[in-house]
Scaffold this motif. Structure first.
Motif, mmCIF file in Angstrom:
data_model
loop_
_atom_site.group_PDB
_atom_site.id
_atom_site.type_symbol
_atom_site.label_atom_id
_atom_site.label_comp_id
_atom_site.label_asym_id
_atom_site.label_seq_id
_atom_site.Cartn_x
_atom_site.Cartn_y
_atom_site.Cartn_z
ATOM 1 N N ASN A 100 0.830 -1.213 0.000
ATOM 2 C CA ASN A 100 0.000 0.000 0.000
ATOM 3 C C ASN A 100 0.863 1.261 0.000
ATOM 4 N N TYR A 101 1.925 1.225 0.809
ATOM 5 C CA TYR A 101 2.808 2.391 0.922
ATOM 6 C C TYR A 101 3.411 2.734 -0.445
ATOM 7 N N TYR A 102 3.990 1.733 -1.107
ATOM 8 C CA TYR A 102 4.632 1.997 -2.401
ATOM 9 C C TYR A 102 3.600 2.332 -3.468
ATOM 10 N N SER A 103 2.396 1.790 -3.331
ATOM 11 C CA SER A 103 1.332 2.104 -4.290
ATOM 12 C C SER A 103 0.954 3.579 -4.217
ATOM 13 N N VAL A 104 0.752 4.073 -2.990
ATOM 14 C CA VAL A 104 0.390 5.487 -2.799
ATOM 15 C C VAL A 104 1.511 6.403 -3.265
ATOM 16 N N ASN A 105 2.760 5.956 -3.103
ATOM 17 C CA ASN A 105 3.915 6.778 -3.481
ATOM 18 C C ASN A 105 4.385 6.502 -4.910
ATOM 19 N N GLN A 106 3.507 5.874 -5.704
ATOM 20 C CA GLN A 106 3.738 5.677 -7.140
ATOM 21 C C GLN A 106 4.940 4.780 -7.466
ATOM 22 N N SER A 107 5.382 3.952 -6.518
ATOM 23 C CA SER A 107 6.453 2.980 -6.802
ATOM 24 C C SER A 107 5.778 1.651 -7.165
ATOM 25 N N PHE A 108 5.279 1.587 -8.400
ATOM 26 C CA PHE A 108 4.392 0.486 -8.784
ATOM 27 C C PHE A 108 5.082 -0.873 -8.802
ATOM 28 N N GLU A 109 6.345 -0.909 -9.222
ATOM 29 C CA GLU A 109 7.052 -2.197 -9.283
ATOM 30 C C GLU A 109 7.259 -2.780 -7.885
ATOM 31 N N LYS A 110 7.697 -1.927 -6.953
ATOM 32 C CA LYS A 110 7.902 -2.388 -5.575
ATOM 33 C C LYS A 110 6.578 -2.819 -4.946
ATOM 34 N N SER A 111 5.534 -2.045 -5.209
ATOM 35 C CA SER A 111 4.222 -2.382 -4.668
ATOM 36 C C SER A 111 3.751 -3.737 -5.186
ATOM 37 N N THR A 112 3.921 -3.959 -6.498
ATOM 38 C CA THR A 112 3.517 -5.238 -7.097
ATOM 39 C C THR A 112 4.293 -6.397 -6.473
ATOM 40 N N ALA A 113 5.582 -6.199 -6.218
ATOM 41 C CA ALA A 113 6.417 -7.260 -5.637
ATOM 42 C C ALA A 113 5.881 -7.686 -4.271
ATOM 43 N N TYR A 114 5.473 -6.714 -3.445
ATOM 44 C CA TYR A 114 4.956 -7.063 -2.113
ATOM 45 C C TYR A 114 3.556 -7.665 -2.189
ATOM 46 N N TYR A 115 2.747 -7.200 -3.148
ATOM 47 C CA TYR A 115 1.437 -7.840 -3.330
ATOM 48 C C TYR A 115 1.594 -9.309 -3.748
ATOM 49 N N MET A 116 2.595 -9.589 -4.579
ATOM 50 C CA MET A 116 2.825 -10.972 -5.015
ATOM 51 C C MET A 116 3.302 -11.842 -3.853
ATOM 52 N N LYS A 117 4.089 -11.251 -2.930
ATOM 53 C CA LYS A 117 4.473 -11.993 -1.720
ATOM 54 C C LYS A 117 3.233 -12.326 -0.893
ATOM 55 N N ASP A 118 2.344 -11.353 -0.811
ATOM 56 C CA ASP A 118 1.092 -11.535 -0.086
ATOM 57 C C ASP A 118 0.260 -12.643 -0.731
ATOM 58 N N LEU A 119 0.214 -12.626 -2.057
ATOM 59 C CA LEU A 119 -0.546 -13.641 -2.789
ATOM 60 C C LEU A 119 0.053 -15.032 -2.590
ATOM 61 N N ASN A 120 1.366 -15.105 -2.542
ATOM 62 C CA ASN A 120 2.050 -16.381 -2.321
ATOM 63 C C ASN A 120 1.659 -16.991 -0.968
ATOM 64 N N ILE A 121 1.540 -16.134 0.053
ATOM 65 C CA ILE A 121 1.108 -16.615 1.369
ATOM 66 C C ILE A 121 -0.301 -17.175 1.283
ATOM 67 N N ALA A 122 -1.199 -16.443 0.644
ATOM 68 C CA ALA A 122 -2.599 -16.886 0.525
ATOM 69 C C ALA A 122 -2.687 -18.227 -0.197
ATOM 70 N N ASN A 123 -1.871 -18.410 -1.248
ATOM 71 C CA ASN A 123 -1.906 -19.656 -2.029
ATOM 72 C C ASN A 123 -1.414 -20.862 -1.246
ATOM 73 N N HIS A 124 -0.544 -20.638 -0.258
ATOM 74 C CA HIS A 124 0.047 -21.754 0.483
ATOM 75 C C HIS A 124 -0.607 -22.003 1.841
ATOM 76 N N GLN A 125 -1.661 -21.248 2.154
ATOM 77 C CA GLN A 125 -2.379 -21.473 3.400
ATOM 78 C C GLN A 125 -3.238 -22.735 3.272
#
Length: 858
Positions: free
Chosen positions: A682-707
């Motif tokens: 969210n932080y990088y998204s608001v600050n327009q750092s889209f690549e970094k934001s996407t990387a952390y969202y994908m980490k989040d998604l990886n956790i959800a997939n392995h629960q």
């Protein structure tokens, strides 16, 4: 006084004042050295040294350390903890020391590897056994079987042999832990004779080499014992066995006052018997009188005559030290009892097997509490195997508790299915193996309690409520027969039921049970088992939350009680309750954050972090988890205050801790890691750092997939964030794809939060379709968003922004159609809602105002 003289006086005072202060400043340091025994006084480098009230230090290359106590004055007693792999402190009693008045006073500690001690002890024991056996055989061969007194003489030799054999372990322990770098000549000569197999001479020299002070104490003890030998004592000893039976009778009928009188009389009039003194100490422990029990247990120590008595002495000592604040020596006592039990089993494998199982169970429970899962598992299954091999009703209670313990072992690792299997096994075992009429009401309650905890792991609070009621009913019935014992369970029983109802949203129903928990706490506060500040703090915390939900005026009162419980616990035991106090502070800080009291939240988060950083690192996973949550929320507070540069370091540290948590134990800490990744995205998204934001969202998604259990809300959060990133970059097809994923995961849910996010997703889709000028899909999405809002409570302020979003999108559509008057009306309706909470809706307010500026003046 002339000016020159005044100047000299002032200069003299200035120059002397540092000296004066240096002389009067009290010492607040302990200086010490750590040596390896039997190494020529070789220093131990990099040993960890710590104490409550001081920062941990590491010994330097010379084995030197210094601990500074900023808040503790000289003369105060502290306990020093030393850690260096598997090494153990030999002069353990000197760990309890006073802060000296003089900084030059130093203290020396001596350490040795536990493996080396075990090897030496085993070697010395084998040498002594061989020596005694050789002497015994020679003495038997020297007997003349034709003499009339042959049988009597042989009996005396047999008794001496049996008595000496039972003492061999304690002598082996004494030689194995002796520091011969600083031993007397007599002690060194004693070891030489011992290694040559001349045991009688070795023991004689060892006894002769004891300190004179110890001999004085022994002589005084003997003098006191002699004074007690009077007619009353002789009369009492004649009926000693009857007295022990009488004590047992009183215990059976729960008359503890009379039982105490009898046990005290036995210990007083039979002071030379280890059993009499030990049993009184054990009785005091059962009555939760820890300090008095320790006093009597130490009186029994000089009376120990064999390895059996030494084993039960160490086991009880471990139980007692476990209850003492800031005392971490209990585990060493349990391990000593375990080492002795292996030798004791050689004497009588059947009779002492339950004692061995009990010791292994204690060790398993303690290693489990320290999160050392592999060691805990080994002890649990080792003990269970011993029980099942016996196939004896006498082992039934132990086996039942071990089955529940194994269930708890799996529950602590969030392996709910395995935990459920072992809890059901315990319940089935109890059903087919009733122990006694007195215990039948309690036994299933233990299993019900465990099954209730497993239901919590599965977020099934309805099932948890069912088992909580069964436990409470069982304990209420048992308390009628034995009020002094089973009433002690009632505070936690009422809390468990109240917590279950609270989690289901039944706040009014939950409150009476939580108040009943407090009532029983107050009634039983003198009982040592009720020294449970974590439970007490949690009860106050739930009552504060209920007050918040029901908007009652007692919220502040319960919050103050909640924090006070943590402060009291931390002051009583800064080692064991550091985690508890830090958690209470963190929870209260989160409450402040949710109230938008960010300054107060920051203060409490910072205090909690300071406590966590001073915690014992044995439980590294818990330590990282608590720090992760605190740093993450601290970052969120700074963001809310507009201090993004202060927020980022805390969020990055939380993410780093999350990486380590997932590496250590993915299933146990996935939720904590998820929080940090989402906030950084969210932080990088608001600050327009889209690549970094996407990387952390994908980490989040990886956790959800392995629960193991798929939580729709986790997927919705990630896909909503990814959709917004794509929308900001005008990649509208990708954004629509992600928003449609949110709709898919939210479909059919009646959870208000999910329905709200479903409405948001439809608004986002409407915005994308509007930008693509796909009017049909945009209007359809808005109709779905309106339908979602109608399913929510219109009075809930958390959901009032949804119609504002709908009106804002309708304003965008009208603006595209150049229906400026309609667009203005929709924008103004949206602003009327957003401006009620300007600080939270700054972005949409700014966006609408910019749109309004584009409308031509008519």
């Amino acid at each position: 006084m002339n000016n020159r003289r005044l100047a000299w006086l002032i200069l003299g005072a200035v120059s002397l004042s540092p000296v004066i202060f240096a002389q009067t400043k009290p010492n607040n340091e302990i200086l010490g050295k750590v040596y390896e025994i039997n190494s020529g006084n070789k220093p131990v480098f990099a040993a960890q040294v710590s104490a409550s009230g001081a920062n941990s230090k590491t010994t330097d290359s010379k084995g030197v350390f210094d601990l500074s106590f900023d808040q503790i004055p000289p003369g105060r007693t502290v306990m020093i903890s030393l850690s260096y792999g598997d090494w153990r402190v030999i002069n353990d009693k000197e760990r309890v020391t006073k802060i000296p008045d003089d900084r030059l006073d130093t203290i020396s500690y001596f350490m040795c590897s536990q493996k080396v001690i075990d090897e030496k002890r085993a070697s010395y024991y084998n040498i002594s056994v061989a020596s005694v056996a050789k002497t015994y055989k020679a003495r038997l061969n020297a007997l003349d079987p034709t003499r009339k007194d042959f049988a009597a003489r042989k009996k005396n030799i047999d008794e001496e042999y049996a008595s000496l054999t039972q003492q061999l372990f304690s002598y082996a322990e004494s030689y194995a832990t002796k520091n011969y770098d600083r031993a007397s000549v007599l002690e060194k000569r004693s070891l030489d004779f011992f290694l040559q197999g001349n045991l009688p001479k070795a023991i004689a020299l060892l006894e002769q080499g004891k300190p004179i002070q110890g001999m004085k104490i022994a002589r005084n003890t003997m003098d006191q014992a002699q004074k007690v030998v009077d007619a009353q004592r002789k009369l009492f000893l004649l009926h000693l066995e009857e007295s022990k039976s009488l004590a047992g009778y009183y215990l059976l009928h729960f008359d503890y006052a009379k039982a105490k009188e009898v046990y005290l009389a036995i210990a007083t009039y039979d002071p030379d018997s280890f059993g009499s003194v030990y049993h009184y100490a054990m009785f005091l422990n059962d009555q939760n009188d820890t300090q008095e029990a320790l006093t009597w247990l130490e009186r029994s120590r000089p009376l120990v005559k064999d390895s059996v008595q030494m084993m039960i002495y160490y086991q009880l000592k471990g139980e007692l030290h476990q209850q003492i604040p800031n005392d971490t020596s209990y585990l060493a006592n349990y391990r000593a009892a375990e080492s002795l039990s292996h030798y004791v089993l050689l004497i009588d494998p059947y009779y002492y097997q339950p004692r061995m199982v009990s010791i292994e169970r204690h060790l398993a429970e303690n290693y489990l509490s320290r999160q050392e899962f592999p060691i805990a598992k080994r002890y649990y299954f080792q003990a269970l195997q011993r029980c099942q091999k016996q196939n004896d009703p006498a082992f039934a209670d132990l086996e039942y508790q071990l089955l529940l313990g194994i269930s708890q072992y799996y529950a602590c690792q969030y392996r709910a299915d395995s935990a459920l299997y072992w809890a059901n096994s315990a319940l089935q075992f109890q059903a087919k193996t009733p122990i006694s009429k007195e215990q039948s009401a309690l036994d299933p309650a233990d299993a019900y309690s465990q099954l209730g905890l497993i239901a919590i792991l599965k977020n099934d609070y309805k099932t948890n409520e069912h088992y909580a009621r069964l436990v409470l009913d069982a304990h209420l019935k048992s308390a009628v027969k034995n009020p002094k014992s089973f009433q002690l369970d009632l505070p936690s029983d009422y809390y468990s039921l109240g917590n279950s109802l609270f989690r289901q949203g039944y706040y009014k129903k939950a409150k009476p049970y939580l108040l009943s928990s407090l009532k029983w706490f107050d009634r039983l506060k003198t009982a040592h088992r009720l020294n449970q500040p974590e439970l007490l703090g949690t009860v106050y915390g739930l009552l504060a939350n209920i007050a918040d939900e029901l908007k009652t005026p007692d919220q502040k009162f319960y919050e103050e009680k909640y924090l006070a419980a943590g402060v009291k616990a931390y002051r009583e035991d800064t080692i064991r309750h550091a985690q508890l106090y830090g958690k209470l502070l963190t929870n209260y800080a989160i409450t402040c954050y949710r109230r938008s009291d960010y300054a107060l939240a920051i203060r409490y988060f910072q205090t909690a972090i300071g406590i966590f950083e001073r915690m014992n690192r044995d439980q590294q996973g818990i330590y990282n988890s608590l720090l992760n949550i605190s740093h993450c929320f601290l970052g969120k507070c700074y963001i809310e205050l507009g201090r993004d540069s202060d927020a980022l370091p805390h969020l990055l540290l939380a993410a780093s801790l999350s990486d380590q948590l997932l590496k250590d134990d993915f299933s146990a800490f996935a939720d904590d890691a998820d929080l940090a990744y989402n906030e950084l995205a969210n932080y990088y998204s608001v600050n327009q750092s889209f690549e970094k934001s996407t990387a952390y969202y994908m980490k989040d998604l990886n956790i959800a997939n392995h629960q193991s259990t798929k939580d729709p809300s986790e997927y919705m959060t990630v896909y909503d964030g990814l959709g917004w990133l794509q929308q900001q970059q005008h990649k509208l097809d990708s954004a629509i794809f992600y928003y449609q994923q949110v709709v898919t995961y939210a479909a059919g849910s009646v959870d208000p939060d999910i329905v709200f996010h479903l409405g948001k997703a439809y608004c986002n889709l409407a915005e994308c379709y509007t930008e693509q000028q796909n009017r049909e899909h945009a209007n359809t999405s808005l109709e779905h968003a309106q339908s979602s809002f109608q399913r929510l409570s219109a009075n809930d302020p958390e959901f009032e922004t949804l119609p504002a979003r709908i009106n804002a999108v309708r304003g965008d559509i009208a603006l595209q159609d150049k229906s400026y008057k309609t667009a203005k009306n929709y924008y103004r309706l949206a602003l009327a809602v957003y401006t009620r909470h300007k600080e939270k809706n700054a972005s949409p307010i700014r966006r609408i105002n910019e749109k309004l500026k584009t409308i031509p003046v008519q």
